[in-house]
Design an enzyme around this catalytic site. Structure first.
Site, PDB file in Angstrom:
ATOM      1  N   LYS A 146     -17.104 -18.554  27.756  1.00 51.46           N
ATOM      2  CA  LYS A 146     -16.487 -17.263  28.107  1.00 51.46           C
ATOM      3  C   LYS A 146     -14.986 -17.191  27.824  1.00 51.46           C
ATOM      4  CE  LYS A 146     -19.929 -16.347  31.656  1.00 51.46           C
ATOM      5  NZ  LYS A 146     -20.199 -15.927  33.021  1.00 51.46           N
ATOM      6  N   ASP A 191     -18.953  -9.377  34.147  1.00 54.81           N
ATOM      7  CA  ASP A 191     -19.149 -10.225  35.327  1.00 54.81           C
ATOM      8  C   ASP A 191     -18.440  -9.669  36.559  1.00 54.81           C
ATOM      9  OD1 ASP A 191     -20.767 -12.221  34.252  1.00 54.81           O
ATOM     10  OD2 ASP A 191     -19.072 -13.410  33.544  1.00 54.81           O
TER      11      ASP A 191
HETATM   12  P1  NDP Z   1     -17.342 -23.887  36.742  1.00 61.83           P
HETATM   13  O1  NDP Z   1     -17.843 -25.191  36.271  1.00 61.83           O
HETATM   14  O2  NDP Z   1     -16.336 -23.132  35.954  1.00 61.83           O
HETATM   15  O3  NDP Z   1     -16.724 -24.083  38.242  1.00 61.83           O
HETATM   16  C1  NDP Z   1     -17.365 -24.915  39.188  1.00 61.83           C
HETATM   17  C2  NDP Z   1     -16.661 -24.786  40.527  1.00 61.83           C
HETATM   18  O4  NDP Z   1     -17.328 -25.643  41.480  1.00 61.83           O
HETATM   19  C3  NDP Z   1     -15.202 -25.258  40.489  1.00 61.83           C
HETATM   20  O5  NDP Z   1     -14.482 -24.558  41.465  1.00 61.83           O
HETATM   21  C4  NDP Z   1     -15.344 -26.742  40.880  1.00 61.83           C
HETATM   22  O6  NDP Z   1     -14.178 -27.306  41.410  1.00 61.83           O
HETATM   23  C5  NDP Z   1     -16.421 -26.646  41.957  1.00 61.83           C
HETATM   24  N1  NDP Z   1     -17.125 -27.906  42.126  1.00 61.83           N
HETATM   25  C6  NDP Z   1     -18.049 -28.441  41.285  1.00 61.83           C
HETATM   26  N2  NDP Z   1     -18.499 -29.621  41.774  1.00 61.83           N
HETATM   27  C7  NDP Z   1     -17.825 -29.826  42.931  1.00 61.83           C
HETATM   28  C8  NDP Z   1     -17.855 -30.863  43.911  1.00 61.83           C
HETATM   29  N3  NDP Z   1     -18.652 -31.924  43.784  1.00 61.83           N
HETATM   30  N4  NDP Z   1     -17.054 -30.752  44.992  1.00 61.83           N
HETATM   31  C9  NDP Z   1     -16.244 -29.689  45.136  1.00 61.83           C
HETATM   32  N5  NDP Z   1     -16.173 -28.658  44.247  1.00 61.83           N
HETATM   33  C10 NDP Z   1     -16.958 -28.739  43.168  1.00 61.83           C
HETATM   34  O7  NDP Z   1     -18.649 -23.004  36.990  1.00 61.83           O
HETATM   35  P2  NDP Z   1     -18.773 -21.410  37.161  1.00 61.83           P
HETATM   36  O8  NDP Z   1     -17.511 -20.917  37.769  1.00 61.83           O
HETATM   37  O9  NDP Z   1     -19.257 -20.811  35.923  1.00 61.83           O
HETATM   38  O10 NDP Z   1     -19.968 -21.308  38.224  1.00 61.83           O
HETATM   39  C11 NDP Z   1     -19.740 -21.537  39.597  1.00 61.83           C
HETATM   40  C12 NDP Z   1     -21.012 -21.220  40.381  1.00 61.83           C
HETATM   41  O11 NDP Z   1     -21.325 -19.831  40.260  1.00 61.83           O
HETATM   42  C13 NDP Z   1     -22.234 -21.992  39.879  1.00 61.83           C
HETATM   43  O12 NDP Z   1     -22.997 -22.362  40.993  1.00 61.83           O
HETATM   44  C14 NDP Z   1     -22.980 -20.972  39.048  1.00 61.83           C
HETATM   45  O13 NDP Z   1     -24.354 -21.228  39.070  1.00 61.83           O
HETATM   46  C15 NDP Z   1     -22.654 -19.679  39.782  1.00 61.83           C
HETATM   47  N6  NDP Z   1     -22.685 -18.520  38.888  1.00 61.83           N
HETATM   48  C16 NDP Z   1     -23.513 -17.486  39.208  1.00 61.83           C
HETATM   49  C17 NDP Z   1     -23.582 -16.388  38.403  1.00 61.83           C
HETATM   50  C18 NDP Z   1     -24.481 -15.256  38.773  1.00 61.83           C
HETATM   51  O14 NDP Z   1     -24.705 -14.386  37.941  1.00 61.83           O
HETATM   52  N7  NDP Z   1     -25.007 -15.224  39.973  1.00 61.83           N
HETATM   53  C19 NDP Z   1     -22.765 -16.280  37.171  1.00 61.83           C
HETATM   54  C20 NDP Z   1     -21.883 -17.399  36.959  1.00 61.83           C
HETATM   55  C21 NDP Z   1     -21.872 -18.482  37.791  1.00 61.83           C
HETATM   56  P3  NDP Z   1     -13.039 -27.892  40.416  1.00 61.83           P
HETATM   57  O15 NDP Z   1     -12.240 -26.722  39.971  1.00 61.83           O
HETATM   58  O16 NDP Z   1     -12.292 -28.832  41.285  1.00 61.83           O
HETATM   59  O17 NDP Z   1     -13.762 -28.585  39.297  1.00 61.83           O
END
Ligand code: NDP
Length: 290
Positions: free
Chosen positions: A77, A113
Site C-alpha cells: 500500500k 480503507d
Molecule cells: P502491520 O504489519 O502494518 O502492523 C502490525 C501492527 O501490530 C503494528 O502496530 C505492530 O507493532 C503490531 N504488532 C505485531 N506483532 C506484535 C507483537 N507481538 N506485540 C505487539 N505488537 C505487535 O499490519 P496492518 O496494519 O496491515 O494490520 C494490522 C491488523 O489489522 C492485522 O491484524 C490485520 O489483519 C488487520 N487488518 C484488517 C483489515 C480489515 O479490513 N478488517 C484491513 C487491514 C488490516 P510494531 O509497529 O511495533 O511492529
C-alpha cells in the site's frame, strides 16, 4: 460452469485483481465476484501473489492489459504511492494506496480503507466519532490510517499505543500538523477512572489462536472501555472481543471494514452502487462458512 448470475468468461470480460504477499487467504475475490454476478456484470476478480520487487511491473502489466482496477494489500500500500500515474485526494490524505482505477491508460491511486473503517465503526458500533475519546492499539499500516481518519472525524482525544514507540511519535506529529484540534496522547490514558468511548485494535495480536490481549493490563483495564472494535475478522471473536463482551461493551470485528473498503473500490471501478448485502453474505460464506 459459471455460478448462477455470472456471465460466461469471453473476450469482453473485464478484470480486477488484488495484489499481495501473502494473498492466498484473501476474501476479496469471493466478495467482488458475488457483486459482479449480482449486477450481471461481465467482470471477474482474481488474486495474484506479487513480490514487492515486482509490484511496479505488475501494476504496469495490468494497465497494459486493460484491467479495470486493482486492490493492493500487505505489503504494497505504501510502495504503490510512487507507482501510479496520479493520486486521488484520498490516497494523498491517507498516505497509502489500496485501490487503483485504470482510466484512459492511466493508473489512478485511491484509498478506500479510511472510509471503510469509519463506516464500519458507525454502522457496527453505532458510535459517534465526533468528540469521542479513543484508544488506538497499533500503528502499522492499518493503525496509521485509522489514527488519521479518526482525527479527521473530530474525535476529541486519541491515545496511541504501539510496541514500536517511534511510530506513534511520528503519528502524533503528523496529526498535530493536519488536525491540530485533536489531543493526541502517547500510550494509555493516565486517568484509569475516566471512560474510553472506543478501543480500536489495529495490531495483529489476536490473529493467532494463542494470542493474548493487545493491551498492557497493567496500564489499561477492559472495564474502562464502552465499545471495542477489533480490525481482525478471522477469527470472528478474538480474545479481546470475548473479554469486552463479557464486561458488557459493545463489540464488532473487522468484517465491516473489509466490506466497506471493498464496496467503495467496487463503486470506483464500475460506477455502480455496490450490492452490500450480497457482498456481506459472500464474505461470511468465504470466511466463516455461513
Ligand atoms: P502491520 O504489519 O502494518 O502492523 C502490525 C501492527 O501490530 C503494528 O502496530 C505492530 O507493532 C503490531 N504488532 C505485531 N506483532 C506484535 C507483537 N507481538 N506485540 C505487539 N505488537 C505487535 O499490519 P496492518 O496494519 O496491515 O494490520 C494490522 C491488523 O489489522 C492485522 O491484524 C490485520 O489483519 C488487520 N487488518 C484488517 C483489515 C480489515 O479490513 N478488517 C484491513 C487491514 C488490516 P510494531 O509497529 O511495533 O511492529
Amino acid at each position: 460452469m459459471p455460478k448462477s448470475g455470472q456471465s460466461e468468461i469471453n473476450a469482453a470480460t473485464r478484470l480486477c485483481a488484488v495484489l499481495g504477499s501473502p494473498v492466498a487467504h484473501s476474501a476479496s475475490p469471493a466478495m467482488h465476484n458475488a457483486a459482479f454476478a449480482a449486477l450481471a456484470l461481465n467482470w471477474r476478480y482474481l488474486a495474484f501473489e506479487v513480490n514487492p520487487k515486482n509490484l511496479r511491473a505488475a501494476i504496469e502489466g495490468a494497465k497494459a492489459m486493460n484491467f479495470a482496477g486493482l486492490n493492493l494489500t500487505v505489503p504494497h500500500k505504501l510502495l504503490a504511492l510512487e507507482m501510479v500515474d496520479e493520486l486521488d485526494v484520498s490516497a494523498k490524505v491517507w498516505g497509502a494506496v489500496n485501490t487503483i482505477n485504470f482510466q484512459n491508460g492511466r493508473a489512478i491511486g485511491f484509498n478506500t480503507d479510511a472510509d471503510g473503517i469509519a463506516t464500519s465503526l458507525r454502522e457496527d458500533l453505532k458510535i459517534k466519532l465526533r468528540g469521542a475519546r479513543v484508544l488506538l492499539l497499533g500503528a502499522g499500516g492499518a493503525g496509521r490510517t485509522a489514527a488519521l481518519k479518526l482525527a479527521s472525524e473530530g474525535v476529541s482525544e486519541l491515545f496511541l499505543a504501539n510496541r514500536t514507540f517511534s511510530k506513534i511519535l511520528e503519528l502524533q506529529n503528523e496529526i498535530a500538523k493536519k488536525f491540530p484540534a485533536v489531543y493526541v496522547g502517547l500510550n494509555y490514558p493516565k486517568d484509569s477512572k475516566a471512560k474510553i468511548d472506543l478501543v480500536l485494535n489495529a495490531t495483529s495480536i489476536g490473529l493467532k489462536k494463542n494470542d493474548g490481549l493487545p493491551f498492557d493490563g497493567n496500564q489499561f483495564s477492559q472495564n474502562q472501555a464502552r465499545a471495542v472494535y477489533d480490525m481482525i475478522y478471522r477469527p470472528a471473536e478474538t480474545r479481546l472481543l470475548a473479554a469486552a463482551k463479557k464486561s458488557g461493551c459493545k463489540t464488532a470485528n473487522g468484517l465491516g471494514m473489509l466490506l466497506h473498503q471493498g464496496a467503495k473500490a467496487f463503486e470506483i471501478w464500475t460506477g455502480k452502487s455496490a450490492p452490500l448485502d450480497v457482498m456481506r453474505r459472500a464474505l461470511g460464506q468465504n470466511i466463516y462458512g455461513h
